[in-house]
Enzyme design. Structure first.
Site, PDB file in Angstrom:
ATOM      1  CG  HIS A  43     -37.167  65.128 -35.426  1.00 16.10           C
ATOM      2  ND1 HIS A  43     -36.136  65.075 -36.345  1.00 16.10           N
ATOM      3  CD2 HIS A  43     -38.293  65.243 -36.160  1.00 16.10           C
ATOM      4  CE1 HIS A  43     -36.637  65.157 -37.573  1.00 16.10           C
ATOM      5  NE2 HIS A  43     -37.945  65.248 -37.479  1.00 16.10           N
ATOM      6  CD  GLU A  70     -33.175  67.736 -34.926  1.00 14.87           C
ATOM      7  OE1 GLU A  70     -31.963  67.967 -34.826  1.00 14.87           O
ATOM      8  OE2 GLU A  70     -33.637  66.588 -35.137  1.00 14.87           O
ATOM      9  CG  HIS A 190     -28.601  61.267 -39.144  1.00 10.24           C
ATOM     10  ND1 HIS A 190     -29.942  61.389 -38.883  1.00 10.24           N
ATOM     11  CD2 HIS A 190     -28.444  60.023 -39.614  1.00 10.24           C
ATOM     12  CE1 HIS A 190     -30.573  60.279 -39.212  1.00 10.24           C
ATOM     13  NE2 HIS A 190     -29.669  59.422 -39.655  1.00 10.24           N
TER      14      HIS A 190
END
Length: 237
Positions: A43, A70, A190
């Site tokens: 990410h 991401e 998450h």
């Protein structure tokens, strides 16, 4: 079996803290795949405080499982994804300077924007996923963007589970049922951990993939990276 994609941002954070190449991000990515993980997630953020854009380029030839990038689809991010051509891109509405992801997309307000970005990625053969909260209207909005998958934002579930409230899974189960009806693939991530990931999987029909970084790397400090990857794989069977 639900696939495990390991987010290696925390490895980059540790490396960057000393300014050298220890730990070696590329070697860790290769080792994680050898240990059995079915994907590598990164990410990159605009300030490159952990994953750098060059890391994405360097990882591309080494990730032989699934490469998932991401991020917020701003111009530099879009260019990077089109250059690296990962198997999957996950669109996350991060604000600049955000410590970590804190919400899913409003797929109704951002429908036109997301549709345009997704079309470009799909034209380049890249599977797309949208980070969303377990809200039925947002799932319906995601379908209208043309995305292949959604990624359920699981912080609220993880928080409730840690408090002993297993009913916190209910909005996620309902969201997954709707996603299946709409023919949307389901990912999740998450704050998933060894403690809660098996319960989550058992209650999410057709969960294709989880992306786990912070908890997995933290658990590996005590238990070892090879061991932890395989503990996750066992729970995701």
């Amino acid at each position: 079996m639900t696939k495990l994609s390991v987010n290696i941002n925390k490895i980059a954070t540790l490396r960057n803290a000393r300014g050298g190449n220890v730990p070696d991000l590329l070697k860790v990515a290769v080792d994680i795949q050898k240990f059995g993980a079915q994907g590598i997630t990164i990410h990159p953020r605009p300030d490159e405080r952990h994953i750098r854009y060059q890391d994405a380029r360097d990882l591309r030839p080494l990730v032989y499982t699934e490469f998932n990038i991401e991020g917020n689809p701003q111009h530099n991010f879009i260019d990077l994804v089109l250059e690296c051509k990962p198997e999957q891109v996950t669109l996350v509405p991060d604000a600049i300077g955000a410590i970590t992801s804190s919400s899913g997309w409003d797929t109704l307000k951002n429908q036109a924007y997301l549709s345009e970005v997704i079309k470009e990625f799909k034209n380049n053969g890249i599977r797309t996923s949208i980070f969303v909260d377990p809200v039925l209207e947002m799932i319906e909005g995601a379908k209208k963007t043309g995305t292949d998958r959604i990624e359920l934002y699981t912080e609220a579930f993880a928080n409730q589970y840690s408090l002993g409230n297993k009913k916190g899974i209910e909005p996620y189960t309902k969201a997954a049922i709707l996603a299946n009806e709409l023919n949307l693939g389901i990912n999740a991530g998450h704050d998933l951990s060894l403690d809660n990931v098996q319960f989550f999987k058992q209650n999410i029909p057709n969960l294709l993939e989880v992306s786990i970084g912070h908890a997995l790397i933290s658990e590996a400090l005590y238990l070892g990276l090879d061991n932890v990857v395989n503990m996750y794989l066992h729970k995701l069977k």
